[in-house]
Design a protein around this motif. Sequence first.
Motif, PDB file in Angstrom:
ATOM      1  N   ARG A  77       0.805  -1.294   0.138  1.00  7.28           N
ATOM      2  CA  ARG A  77       0.055   0.010   0.223  1.00  7.28           C
ATOM      3  C   ARG A  77       0.888   1.344  -0.151  1.00  7.28           C
ATOM      4  N   ARG A  78       0.888   2.216  -1.118  1.00  9.02           N
ATOM      5  CA  ARG A  78       1.668   3.227  -1.275  1.00  9.02           C
ATOM      6  C   ARG A  78       3.005   3.061  -0.757  1.00  9.02           C
ATOM      7  N   GLY A  79       3.562   1.691  -1.390  1.00  7.94           N
ATOM      8  CA  GLY A  79       5.090   1.600  -1.420  1.00  7.94           C
ATOM      9  C   GLY A  79       5.447   0.825  -0.102  1.00  7.94           C
ATOM     10  N   LYS A  80       4.439   0.502   0.982  1.00 10.79           N
ATOM     11  CA  LYS A  80       4.746  -0.227   2.093  1.00 10.79           C
ATOM     12  C   LYS A  80       4.216  -1.416   2.148  1.00 10.79           C
ATOM     13  N   PRO A  81       4.629  -2.481   2.858  1.00 10.40           N
ATOM     14  CA  PRO A  81       4.156  -3.758   2.968  1.00 10.40           C
ATOM     15  C   PRO A  81       2.979  -3.486   4.125  1.00 10.40           C
ATOM     16  N   SER A  82       1.721  -3.998   3.774  1.00 12.92           N
ATOM     17  CA  SER A  82       0.485  -3.994   4.673  1.00 12.92           C
ATOM     18  C   SER A  82       0.009  -5.466   4.855  1.00 12.92           C
ATOM     19  N   PRO A  83       0.014  -5.823   6.051  1.00 14.82           N
ATOM     20  CA  PRO A  83      -0.401  -7.124   6.663  1.00 14.82           C
ATOM     21  C   PRO A  83      -1.788  -7.708   6.363  1.00 14.82           C
ATOM     22  N   LEU A  84      -1.833  -8.949   6.207  1.00 19.74           N
ATOM     23  CA  LEU A  84      -3.145  -9.391   6.100  1.00 19.74           C
ATOM     24  C   LEU A  84      -3.480 -10.832   6.903  1.00 19.74           C
ATOM     25  N   LYS A  85      -2.630 -11.634   6.833  1.00 22.10           N
ATOM     26  CA  LYS A  85      -2.473 -12.976   7.700  1.00 22.10           C
ATOM     27  C   LYS A  85      -2.790 -12.627   9.221  1.00 22.10           C
ATOM     28  N   SER A  86      -2.089 -11.357   9.646  1.00 19.41           N
ATOM     29  CA  SER A  86      -2.030 -11.388  11.248  1.00 19.41           C
ATOM     30  C   SER A  86      -3.531 -11.030  11.481  1.00 19.41           C
ATOM     31  N   ALA A  87      -4.526 -10.461  10.666  1.00 15.86           N
ATOM     32  CA  ALA A  87      -5.736 -10.191  10.931  1.00 15.86           C
ATOM     33  C   ALA A  87      -6.511 -11.450  11.154  1.00 15.86           C
ATOM     34  N   VAL A  88      -6.178 -12.390  10.040  1.00 17.25           N
ATOM     35  CA  VAL A  88      -6.702 -13.894  10.052  1.00 17.25           C
ATOM     36  C   VAL A  88      -6.422 -14.489  11.320  1.00 17.25           C
ATOM     37  N   ASP A  89      -5.118 -14.377  11.776  1.00 13.48           N
ATOM     38  CA  ASP A  89      -4.611 -15.238  12.989  1.00 13.48           C
ATOM     39  C   ASP A  89      -5.515 -14.674  14.371  1.00 13.48           C
ATOM     40  N   GLU A  90      -5.773 -13.243  14.475  1.00 11.16           N
ATOM     41  CA  GLU A  90      -6.539 -12.514  15.327  1.00 11.16           C
ATOM     42  C   GLU A  90      -8.038 -13.089  15.360  1.00 11.16           C
ATOM     43  N   ALA A  91      -8.335 -13.167  14.158  1.00 10.00           N
ATOM     44  CA  ALA A  91      -9.846 -13.412  13.975  1.00 10.00           C
ATOM     45  C   ALA A  91     -10.221 -14.934  14.450  1.00 10.00           C
ATOM     46  N   LEU A  92      -9.179 -15.886  14.169  1.00 16.09           N
ATOM     47  CA  LEU A  92      -9.401 -17.252  14.401  1.00 16.09           C
ATOM     48  C   LEU A  92      -8.652 -17.469  16.173  1.00 16.09           C
ATOM     49  N   SER A  93      -8.092 -16.447  16.805  1.00 19.44           N
ATOM     50  CA  SER A  93      -7.440 -16.711  17.885  1.00 19.44           C
ATOM     51  C   SER A  93      -8.569 -17.430  18.972  1.00 19.44           C
ATOM     52  N   LYS A  94      -9.652 -16.951  18.924  1.00 22.05           N
ATOM     53  CA  LYS A  94     -10.511 -17.551  19.901  1.00 22.05           C
ATOM     54  C   LYS A  94     -11.454 -18.649  19.206  1.00 22.05           C
ATOM     55  N   ASP A  95     -11.497 -19.806  20.252  1.00 21.62           N
ATOM     56  CA  ASP A  95     -12.377 -20.796  19.785  1.00 21.62           C
ATOM     57  C   ASP A  95     -13.771 -20.498  19.208  1.00 21.62           C
ATOM     58  N   GLY A  96     -14.556 -21.567  18.710  1.00 21.64           N
ATOM     59  CA  GLY A  96     -16.030 -21.342  18.472  1.00 21.64           C
ATOM     60  C   GLY A  96     -16.157 -21.120  17.048  1.00 21.64           C
ATOM     61  N   HIS A  97     -15.069 -21.242  16.110  1.00 22.78           N
ATOM     62  CA  HIS A  97     -15.051 -20.938  14.976  1.00 22.78           C
ATOM     63  C   HIS A  97     -15.284 -22.451  14.214  1.00 22.78           C
ATOM     64  N   THR A  98     -15.591 -22.451  12.891  1.00 27.56           N
ATOM     65  CA  THR A  98     -15.572 -23.387  12.085  1.00 27.56           C
ATOM     66  C   THR A  98     -14.482 -23.916  11.074  1.00 27.56           C
ATOM     67  N   VAL A  99     -13.358 -22.852  11.229  1.00 29.56           N
ATOM     68  CA  VAL A  99     -12.324 -23.016  10.192  1.00 29.56           C
ATOM     69  C   VAL A  99     -11.214 -24.039  10.522  1.00 29.56           C
ATOM     70  N   GLN A 100     -10.986 -25.020   9.481  1.00 33.24           N
ATOM     71  CA  GLN A 100     -10.233 -25.785   9.480  1.00 33.24           C
ATOM     72  C   GLN A 100      -8.856 -25.677   9.022  1.00 33.24           C
ATOM     73  N   ASN A 101      -8.583 -25.099   7.803  1.00 30.93           N
ATOM     74  CA  ASN A 101      -7.504 -24.654   7.376  1.00 30.93           C
ATOM     75  C   ASN A 101      -7.232 -23.202   6.617  1.00 30.93           C
ATOM     76  N   VAL A 102      -6.135 -22.776   6.564  1.00 29.74           N
ATOM     77  CA  VAL A 102      -5.913 -21.582   6.240  1.00 29.74           C
ATOM     78  C   VAL A 102      -4.770 -21.618   4.965  1.00 29.74           C
ATOM     79  N   VAL A 103      -5.021 -21.281   3.837  1.00 29.30           N
ATOM     80  CA  VAL A 103      -4.405 -21.228   2.750  1.00 29.30           C
ATOM     81  C   VAL A 103      -3.650 -19.908   2.590  1.00 29.30           C
ATOM     82  N   VAL A 104      -2.410 -19.728   2.469  1.00 30.46           N
ATOM     83  CA  VAL A 104      -1.526 -18.351   2.642  1.00 30.46           C
ATOM     84  C   VAL A 104      -0.779 -18.055   1.371  1.00 30.46           C
ATOM     85  N   VAL A 105      -1.074 -16.884   0.521  1.00 24.73           N
ATOM     86  CA  VAL A 105      -0.429 -16.596  -0.699  1.00 24.73           C
ATOM     87  C   VAL A 105       0.897 -15.830  -0.043  1.00 24.73           C
TER      88      VAL A 105
END
Length: 674
Positions: free
Chosen positions: A207-235
């Motif tokens: 974003r405007r020449g700087k790296p901008s993270p995405l995976k960290s938000a997924v980690d945070e979103a899945l940090s608490k149990d109670g979700h149905t996600v089994q796998n995460v594929v990361v580009v």
Amino acid sequence: MSNAPTTASFVPLQDGDAVENLSREARRLAPSAGFTANAVVGAAEYAEADADRPAFWARQARELLTWSKDFTQALDWSKPPFAKWFVGGELNAAYNALDRHVENGLGDRVAIYFEGEPGDTRTYTYAQLTEEVKKAANAFESLGVAKGDRVAVYLPMIPEAVITLLACARIGAVHSVVFGGFSADALRSRIEDAEAKLVVTADGTYRRGKPSPLKSAVDEALSKDGHTVQNVVVVKRNGADVDWHGGRDHWWADTVDQASTNHQAVGHDSEHPLYILYTSGTTGKPKGILHTTGGYLTQTAYTHKAVFDLHPDTDVYWCTADVGWVTGHSYVAYAPLINGATQVMYEGTPDSPHQGRWWEIIEKYKVSILYTAPTAIRTFMKWGKDIPAKYDLSSIRVLGSVGEPINPEAWMWYREVIGGNAGKNGERKENPAPIVDTWWQTETGAQMIAPLPGVTATKPGSAQVPLPGIAVDVVDENGASVPDGHGGFLVIREPWPAMLRGIWGDPERFKDTYWSRFEGMYFAGDGAKKDEDGDIWLLGRVDDVMNISGHRLSTTEIESALVSHPAVAEAAVVGAADETTGQAVVAFVILRGDAVDSGDTIIQELRNHVGKEIGPIAKPKTILVVPELPKTRSGKIMRRLLKDVAEGREVGDATTLADNTIMQTITDSLKRRK
Ligand code: WTA
């Protein structure tokens, strides 16, 4: 620059308002004879569609798509508002977007020219893209994803986004894309609502020449149990360090890239769910808009061909929308590929590394059809016409606009400066490229109101006419059609192929939200007027939905985010007119008795809090701390009055307030703070 005459568009329309007070835009620009002679769609389509709508759409469905099993009925409308299109038919979206073009000898045609923000490029032919999608389909299946399962997608604008969507469609999995500008909390609630099994993301983007993270938000979103996600594929995109959860996380390179390129596409029912896309409504909770396969693909493909006058063998098409929004679904991931077009995909911002980046891309790839949003056009106007003038934009022959009303000044600038540019040396085109202003919504799935570039004499600032096969009207508060020259509410009178099939998991809300205001009609939430010729002018939302840079945000959602902060007692949010972004978020907050009003510190904290709860795109531009809020006797906040304050106007009629001294108290307190 002012937003006139669309300033009217930011004022909630009064029911059945006469529109004499709105300024008129009398210019008409007829298509050139040459354009009309070569246009793919002519005026005859209106009459054909009017004579028999379902038959018109059935013809399009059979001509534009390849069905593995033909349908037996064009439309089943026996249980309104739940429509079924192309009943009994079966087809595969990915086969239609890819394999069949390869089978038809178009394997070497470029499907995607990708341009990364740092300047890296990739080109995919139809044959290559087909292989990538087959690999992704195999990889997702090997991770346990089956037909009907939901896949959450949190990716930047890179080819893997399109590959992921088509791979899901291929196996009948339902994708749910969450825009990268939404926070971990927003991602979590969408993952939960759709009960996603797989998440596809990237380490990050630029974003405007700087790296901008995405995976960290997924980690945070899945940090608490109670979700149905089994796998995460990361580009791997920007190479930034990421936390790794063994067993759950898989690199794209280790899964998709290793998978087999053999994958047989099977037909899915025409009404099989294709995707869910969450959008803001008038309540705090985003709605999961559900789209299905046959009707959606028919209307997106038809409109893409007709409205942009697509000649797939010679045109280079570029839609600048992010795949996180509906425009990126319909007019990046699906329609262009279904139609066998060549398209450009760009990852970054328009000013990276310089303010001519878009024009440089257009010159480089000889883009002939550009589809973008008024907010971008207004930004370029601000930067000045000398920047695009440095590039050769002579390849451009059609210009599209979407997402918000386009004011006539921006329309004319777009036509003259971008559509009239015939080379770097200031040469002008004899016939500047026509502009197609396209009105539609996440819910409508595809364009609904737009000129046809070879047919319609366009008027700067108006989307003008419903497309062939679409029945749009403007009605008064009782649902009666208004005469020409009057304003009211925009409705859709007949079902259309790409219409939403419901709200994920909530059929009642679907009926209440869209079908209860006017008997037997879909109510879009927009105000509109018919001019003397019966052409339609969009006037903006009449509900509590804001439109910031063409992005939909709900006032209530931001209010809920604000009051979830311990220092806030009450909050009211309005969309105030903004020269560049159309509207800007302005929040009025009452702090709790025990909260310390530390001025700028608390305001910054509240902005960040909204960023965390919803995402950076929802951060209010302005937060005003006030002692009270204006309410009616029944306790409803009068946002109209707050809007007057936010837009620096004399405060309007406040007589229905429970306490009519409040507006004075508010303006006094704001003056003291200045
Ligand atoms: C607004 C984006 C005026 C409108 C495709 C609608 C427009 C909302 C136009 C949908 C246009 C979209 N002229 N207003 N050409 N296009 N809108 O769901 O208020 O993100 O209801 O879909 O954007 O936004 P959404």
